[in-house]
Design a protein around this motif. Structure first.
Motif, PDB file in Angstrom:
ATOM      1  N   ARG A  87       0.820  -1.201   0.000  1.00  0.00           N
ATOM      2  CA  ARG A  87       0.000   0.000   0.000  1.00  0.00           C
ATOM      3  C   ARG A  87       0.864   1.265   0.000  1.00  0.00           C
ATOM      4  N   ARG A  88       1.947   1.265   0.752  1.00  0.00           N
ATOM      5  CA  ARG A  88       2.829   2.425   0.836  1.00  0.00           C
ATOM      6  C   ARG A  88       3.442   2.753  -0.528  1.00  0.00           C
ATOM      7  N   ASP A  89       3.918   1.753  -1.249  1.00  0.00           N
ATOM      8  CA  ASP A  89       4.494   1.987  -2.574  1.00  0.00           C
ATOM      9  C   ASP A  89       3.434   2.492  -3.553  1.00  0.00           C
ATOM     10  N   LEU A  90       2.249   1.929  -3.470  1.00  0.00           N
ATOM     11  CA  LEU A  90       1.172   2.366  -4.356  1.00  0.00           C
ATOM     12  C   LEU A  90       0.838   3.833  -4.108  1.00  0.00           C
ATOM     13  N   LEU A  91       0.759   4.223  -2.831  1.00  0.00           N
ATOM     14  CA  LEU A  91       0.477   5.624  -2.518  1.00  0.00           C
ATOM     15  C   LEU A  91       1.595   6.540  -2.999  1.00  0.00           C
ATOM     16  N   LYS A  92       2.844   6.098  -2.894  1.00  0.00           N
ATOM     17  CA  LYS A  92       3.967   6.901  -3.388  1.00  0.00           C
ATOM     18  C   LYS A  92       3.846   7.105  -4.904  1.00  0.00           C
ATOM     19  N   TRP A  93       3.513   6.040  -5.617  1.00  0.00           N
ATOM     20  CA  TRP A  93       3.361   6.141  -7.073  1.00  0.00           C
ATOM     21  C   TRP A  93       2.217   7.081  -7.459  1.00  0.00           C
TER      22      TRP A  93
END
Length: 183
Positions: free
Chosen positions: A7-13
């Motif tokens: 989820r954290r990587d998706l939000l960063k993207w």
């Protein structure tokens, strides 16, 4: 091969794409210089049309009137400004609902992204070529989308009506003017 996106990587993207898009649109808007340096008129005498509207219409008036012969035909500066004043006056006597629709239309045309998406003109109106203007008008006139055809018809009627309200314009259609009645 299985990739694990948390989820954290998706939000960063998503945040990165959003910020990049916002910067791109902001830069695009800043680079759009929409001004006409050749003409001088008092911008404050208008009641409905703002500065951006005036520039947009000053570019579109000759395109509507002369169409594909715009390259070889020039409209006089004073006549152009008078047509602009006629448009401003004509809009003021329209019903409020129609004024609101025209305000929305002009706001879209004045916005760089709106102009690019709906009119297909990515340059500012003052930097657009004659071919850009002709293609835009043909796109809207022949569009399968009814609202674009209505927008074209609305602009066409108000510009052509305002142009032929000027006695200087009557020569182009060989109209001598109203009969002189002496009672």
């Amino acid at each position: 091969m299985k990739t694990n996106i948390n989820r954290r990587d998706l939000l960063k993207w998503i945040t990165g794409i959003g910020v990049t898009s916002l910067l791109g649109v902001s830069t695009f808007q800043i680079l759009q210089d929409n001004s006409i340096s050749d003409l001088e008129w008092n911008h404050e005498d208008f009641k409905f049309l703002n500065d951006e509207d005036q520039i947009t219409l000053l570019v579109l008036i000759p395109a509507f009137i002369y169409g594909e012969t715009l390259n070889t035909t020039r409209i006089k500066e004073k006549q152009l400004i008078n047509v602009l004043f006629n448009i401003d006056f004509a809009i003021l006597i329209l019903p409020e609902r129609t004024q609101d629709e025209l305000r929305q239309l002009l706001n879209i045309l004045n916005n760089g992204v709106g102009r690019w998406l709906l009119a297909g003109v990515w340059k500012s109106w003052s930097a657009a070529s004659v071919q850009d203007l002709i293609e835009f008008l043909q796109l809207w006139r022949n569009s399968l989308i009814e609202i674009l055809q209505s927008a074209y018809q609305g602009l066409h009627q108000i510009i052509i009506g305002s142009f032929y309200a000027e006695p200087d314009s009557w020569k182009t259609i060989h109209y001598p003017g109203p009969p002189d009645l002496s009672l």
